[in-house]
Write a protein that holds these residues in place. Structure first.
Motif, PDB file in Angstrom:
ATOM      1  N   THR A 116      -4.173  -3.499  -9.128  1.00  0.00           N
ATOM      2  CA  THR A 116      -5.503  -3.009  -8.810  1.00  0.00           C
ATOM      3  C   THR A 116      -5.857  -3.401  -7.391  1.00  0.00           C
ATOM      4  O   THR A 116      -5.264  -4.313  -6.809  1.00  0.00           O
ATOM      5  CB  THR A 116      -6.552  -3.596  -9.776  1.00  0.00           C
ATOM      6  N   ASP A 117      -6.834  -2.685  -6.857  1.00  0.00           N
ATOM      7  CA  ASP A 117      -7.232  -2.954  -5.483  1.00  0.00           C
ATOM      8  C   ASP A 117      -7.848  -4.329  -5.340  1.00  0.00           C
ATOM      9  O   ASP A 117      -7.881  -4.905  -4.256  1.00  0.00           O
ATOM     10  CB  ASP A 117      -8.221  -1.868  -5.008  1.00  0.00           C
TER      11      ASP A 117
ATOM     12  N   GLY B 169      -6.470   1.452  -8.366  1.00  0.00           N
ATOM     13  CA  GLY B 169      -5.292   0.734  -7.866  1.00  0.00           C
ATOM     14  C   GLY B 169      -4.125   1.679  -7.715  1.00  0.00           C
ATOM     15  O   GLY B 169      -4.310   2.872  -7.496  1.00  0.00           O
ATOM     16  N   ARG B 170      -2.955   1.116  -7.823  1.00  0.00           N
ATOM     17  CA  ARG B 170      -1.759   1.929  -7.667  1.00  0.00           C
ATOM     18  C   ARG B 170      -0.846   1.701  -8.857  1.00  0.00           C
ATOM     19  O   ARG B 170      -0.755   0.589  -9.376  1.00  0.00           O
ATOM     20  CB  ARG B 170      -1.024   1.571  -6.380  1.00  0.00           C
TER      21      ARG B 170
ATOM     22  N   PRO C 286      -1.708   6.250  -6.086  1.00  0.00           N
ATOM     23  CA  PRO C 286      -3.068   5.757  -6.402  1.00  0.00           C
ATOM     24  C   PRO C 286      -3.515   6.295  -7.761  1.00  0.00           C
ATOM     25  O   PRO C 286      -3.265   7.452  -8.086  1.00  0.00           O
ATOM     26  CB  PRO C 286      -3.921   6.344  -5.276  1.00  0.00           C
TER      27      PRO C 286
ATOM     28  N   SER D 267       0.827  -1.217   0.000  1.00  0.00           N
ATOM     29  CA  SER D 267       0.000   0.000   0.000  1.00  0.00           C
ATOM     30  C   SER D 267       0.857   1.262   0.000  1.00  0.00           C
ATOM     31  O   SER D 267       0.386   2.326  -0.389  1.00  0.00           O
ATOM     32  CB  SER D 267      -0.928  -0.007   1.209  1.00  0.00           C
TER      33      SER D 267
END
Lengths: 322, 390, 284
Positions: B369-370, B356-357, B348, B343
């Motif tokens: 993606t989340d 997502g990031r 982001p 995280s």
């Protein structure tokens, strides 16, 4: 220490040079040394005649030590030339230095070694000593300077006088043709000072040249045949001690048991005179024989009459203050 | 004054000695820099063909890896090796599939020995010898974890989508070499500018591989610092676990092994470039698929439980070939036990593909993606987003 | 007799006598032995620490656990980072600056010991201290490693040392590696000694020499940690000091050992040249 055991053998290795005929033991010409902005030695010409006891006089900071250090190749001159025992410095140092003993700027030894070990270290690098002779030579040198009993003590525990003696022992480990002593009586008591005088006399007797520097005039006057006077790096006067004193001589000393009438007779004869101790000192006026005749005529008892010579202090004061 | 000239002579002699010493040291330190040698010209296609057809050579050498990929430090994973820096490896190969690879650390060493039937991995840190079945390594092995194999694979993968050129000659590790340049054809949506390979003029063995991104400095350089071709002592290619050493067997199904296996293969360097998705070995249980081909190929998959994208992202595997940490069993165990916290990585982003990031590096980027999907390649994030949607 | 009537100049004192005098002096110095005893104790303390504790991770010391013959190598490698250079620096500081401070340098020059011979004599003295230090650490490491830790378990006919590459070395092979690293360490220390002697020739305060060497090591450490100065790193003598551990790899990677030896030779030459120039000119 009054008998310089090893010194006597010097005659076997070093011919006694006739003063005046042999080359000087040391000779400097136009010697100059500048440290940054300070001129320590300023254009000095000097001969140290072989066989002399040469005293270098001067107040602290007059350049005595710097001059000696340049003589021995410890400091490089800014300009000028140096000869040591007839050999140029520094090229001739390897040949000259074995015949030179020196005690410069105080004795240099290691505190963690005993006096004997320190001397052994000096003896180990002494070219005039064969390896097997170093032990006996060290013991003899310690005996000569009166340190035999303290030989096994560490140097760090030595008194100033003992340190000075050890330095002298190192300088005199083998017979030398030139012995350089820089302020040798520093830290010595009156007895030690007398011993130094005896050592110098012994050295002279063997034909060695002694160059010593001091700021103590009486010390120099007592032992030296020649003197040089330095002030602020310049040589003010140099030569045979007697001649220098004669040059400033004047007046007559008259020994008499009857100073009162003597003074009267002398004044009538046109002399400036005053009582001086048991006798009379004539500072100015007619020549000695004239005065003597006048005194005899007046039936004043005269035990002696001689030229009045000033002492070294007077000479020094006159030279340095003129 | 004689003293002056004497001293001056001494001074001059000493100054000469100092100058000589300096010159020797300079010459020795800078000996690696050298002029381009004269070699007969070679058409690019012929050079490519000769590289792909050349027999693997028996050699011994030292390989240096300059990593300027700009990978972020990943929490929970030791930083060394991933992050930018220089590392070296020693390689030996008999040219017949046996090889040895040593990855020195100041305080130890990791050694791989492929003896023709099994590969041994020995780590001095925990005195463990790991026996790895040969199946994983039939195509490439630790001994080829060097510019040879890496460059061959890349050249093979990229030649169809590249303009191929020979850019003069160079010298690598004291050997004359041709410089083969592969640049993406127009239309390839890659962030890479070109890939350069120095090919040994005599053996046609790639000696150096350089990957260039947008900046003037290469993002990755793998090359021999010194290399000697010729038969090697056969004892180098055998391994007997010494007394007091723990011996482990790794099975192919083992997750940790896969990491190890990948590293063992020394495929790291080529993974830094695109085209990795063509590797049939690679799919495995993670159901990776490749979108596109050539320079802008994108690897798409789901982040498996216990495996961070750093282990699967093409860029991330780059330095693994020479990184002792990556292949450290402890690290593998760590991966199996808890998933690194990602995280904190990247920034982001959101798009048609979701949220997502994004993580960008000097040689490409990755999207995580989340909901656990990821895409990575030597491309910009827009291409990655598009690939995720396919 | 020459023209001055002087006896012919005596032959200079023989080299043997000169070096003997220097070594006697060096070895009579209490601090020399204090330092050497402390150095000798280090491998023994390391052995005790290794016997009493778990195998460390990520440390060269880990190699020694159950593998005693690596102890001399590891001990030399660790001591080379600070203590061994300091011992050499102390010897070099005493050799010239210390002698100057005590006024004994004057005595040597007046003996006379020629200035070039003086440099040689002092260099040998420092080199002997370095060799004694390396020798004692090596022997103490060998003894402590063998007696307290021992060779790898289940010693085979020819397995005395386990390398970092997972191979075993025969006793003679292990000894060869140990001698190799000891010789290499001595070369590195000779370079440190030459530089320290050069500093020593410029001052009469031994502490200046010590702080220069210590400061130099710290400065080099700082420079090494600055990535922007990477072009400078190959020139720093400390950069190559990690190569000591290379003798525990199999086959021995000669590259860094050779490179660091050449760098050390460069330091040795430059230090020696500065030392010689200064000693020919310096006042004593």
């Amino acid at each position: 220490m009054s008998t310089a055991g090893g010194i006597g053998t010097a005659q076997e290795t070093a011919q006694r040079p006739e003063p005046g005929t042999a080359p000087p033991a040391a000779r400097v010409r136009a010697l100059r040394k500048v440290f940054g902005r300070v001129t320590a030695v300023d254009g000095v010409d000097l001969d140290v005649p072989a066989g002399s006891v040469f005293g270098m006089l001067g107040p602290n900071g007059s350049g005595k030590t710097t001059l000696i250090r340049m003589l021995l190749g410890l400091t490089r001159p800014t300009s000028g030339s140096v000869e040591l025992l007839g050999l140029p410095v520094p090229a001739g140092l390897p040949a000259a230095l074995p015949d030179v003993g020196a005690l410069v700027e105080g004795p240099g030894f290691h505190p963690f070694l005993t006096g004997r070990e320190n001397l052994r270290r000096v003896a180990a690098v002494e070219p005039r000593l064969a390896a097997r002779d170093t032990g006996p030579a060290v013991d003899a040198a310690l005996e000569r300077v009166g340190l035999a009993d303290a030989a096994r003590r560490r140097f760090r525990g030595y008194s100033l006088g003992m340190k000075q003696r050890l330095g002298l022992a190192a300088a005199l480990l083998v017979p030398r043709r030139l012995v350089v002593l820089d302020e040798p009586t520093n830290g010595l008591d009156p007895a030690g000072t007398r011993e130094i005088r005896a050592v110098v006399a012994d050295l002279r007797a063997t034909g060695a040249t002694v160059l010593l520097s001091s700021h103590l005039l009486s010390e120099v006057e007592a032992v030296c045949t020649h003197v040089a006077v330095l002030k602020q790096g310049s040589l003010l006067a140099a030569g045979e001690l007697g001649r220098l004193l004669d040059a400033v001589a004047g007046g007559w000393e008259i020994a008499t048991t009857d100073p009162g009438p003597a003074l009267r007779v002398l004044r009538e004869a046109g002399a400036t005179a005053r009582a001086d101790g048991p006798g009379v000192l004539v500072e100015d006026g007619p020549d000695g024989p004239v005065l003597f005749a006048a005194l005899v005529r007046a039936e004043v008892p005269v035990h002696g009459l001689r030229r009045h010579r000033p002492d070294l202090e007077t000479l020094f004061t006159r030279i340095t203050e003129s | 004054m004689t003293s002056g000239s004497r001293v001056r002579r001494g001074g001059i002699a000493a100054a000469l000695a100092a100058a000589l010493a300096l010159a020797l040291t300079v010459g020795f330190v800078t000996a690696r820099a050298s002029a381009a040698p004269d070699l007969p010209p070679v058409p690019p296609e012929e050079l490519v063909a000769s590289v792909l057809e050349a027999e693997p050579a028996a050699l011994a050498g030292t390989v240096a890896v300059d990593n300027r990929l700009g990978l972020p430090a990943i929490p929970g994973v030791p930083a060394e090796g991933f992050t930018d820096g220089t590392s070296t490896a020693r390689v030996w190969s008999d040219g017949e599939g046996r090889g040895r690879l040593a990855l020195p650390r100041p305080d130890g060493e990791r050694t791989y020995v492929r003896d023709g039937t099994v590969t041994w991995a020995y780590d001095s840190a925990d005195r463990t010898a790991t026996r790895i079945p040969a199946r994983e390594h039939d195509r490439s092995g630790p001994a080829e974890g060097d510019p040879q194999a890496a460059a061959r694979e890349i050249v093979g993968k990229l030649r169809d989508t590249s303009t191929v050129d020979v850019d003069g000659t160079t010298e690598v590790a004291g050997r004359p070499a041709y410089t083969l340049v592969l640049a993406p054809q127009p239309g390839e949506r890659t962030v890479l500018r070109e890939v350069r390979a120095a090919v040994d003029a005599e053996t046609r063995t790639p000696l150096e591989l350089t990957v260039l991104g947008a900046g003037p400095e290469p993002v990755l350089r793998i090359g021999f610092d010194d290399v000697t071709f010729g038969p090697q002592d056969p004892a180098l290619f055998t391994f007997t676990p010494p007394p007091g050493v723990t011996v482990e067997d790794k099975k192919f199904e083992d997750k940790g092994l896969k990491d190890k296996g990948n590293a063992d293969k020394g495929t790291g360097p080529d993974a830094a470039a695109p085209g990795r998705g063509h590797d049939p070995d690679r799919g495995g249980a993670d159901a990776l698929r490749t979108v596109g081909d050539g320079w802008d190929a994108v690897v798409v998959g789901t982040v498996p439980q216990g495996r961070g994208p750093q282990a699967t992202g093409p860029q991330a595997t780059g330095p693994q070939a020479t990184d002792p940490q990556t292949t450290d069993p402890e690290t593998s165990d760590q991966r199996g036990a808890d998933r690194p916290d990602l995280s904190a990585l990247g920034t982001p982003v959101s798009g048609p593909w979701g949220t997502g990031r994004e993580i960008t590096t000097n040689a490409g980027s990755a999207l995580v993606t989340d909901d656990g999907r990821f895409a990575a390649g030597a491309v910009g994030t827009d291409v990655l987003g598009a690939a995720l949607q396919q | 007799m020459n023209r001055t009537g002087a006896p012919t100049a005596p032959r200079p004192v023989s080299w043997g006598r000169l070096l003997g005098a220097e070594l006697r002096w060096v070895l009579r110095r209490p601090r020399t032995w204090l330092m050497l005893v402390l150095l000798t104790a280090v491998p023994v303390l390391m052995a005790i620490g290794i016997v009493l504790s778990d195998r460390p991770r990520r440390s060269l010391l880990a190699e020694v656990t159950g593998n005693g013959l690596t102890l001399p190598v590891v001990a030399l490698s660790i001591l080379l980072t600070l203590l061994l250079p300091l011992v050499v620096a102390v010897a070099a500081a005493d050799a010239i600056a210390g002698e100057s401070q005590h006024g004994t340098l004057r005595g040597l020059l007046l003996a006379p010991v020629g200035r070039v011979r003086l440099v040689a004599m002092k260099s040998v003295g420092v080199l002997v201290v370095a060799a004694l230090a390396v020798g004692l650490v090596t022997v103490a490491g060998l003894a402590a490693g063998w007696l307290m830790i021992g060779p790898p378990a289940v010693l085979g006919a020819d397995g005395a040392l386990l390398t970092m590459s997972g191979t075993t070395l025969s006793p003679s092979g292990a000894l060869y590696r140990i001698v190799l690293v000891a010789a290499w360490t001595l070369v590195q220390l000779a370079a440190v000694g030459a530089v320290a002697l050069a500093v020593s020739a410029w001052t009469e305060h031994p502490l200046v020499v010590l702080s220069s060497v210590l400061g130099g090591l710290i400065l080099f450490g700082v420079l090494t940690s600055i990535p922007a100065l990477e072009p400078l790193h190959p020139w720093l003598i400390t950069t190559g000091w990690g190569a000591a551990a290379d003798v525990l790899r199999d086959p021995v990677p000669a590259g860094e050992l050779v490179r660091s030896t050449l760098v050390a030779a460069g330091y040795l030459a430059v230090g020696g040249a500065v030392l010689m120039v200064r000693m020919v000119r310096r006042d004593a």
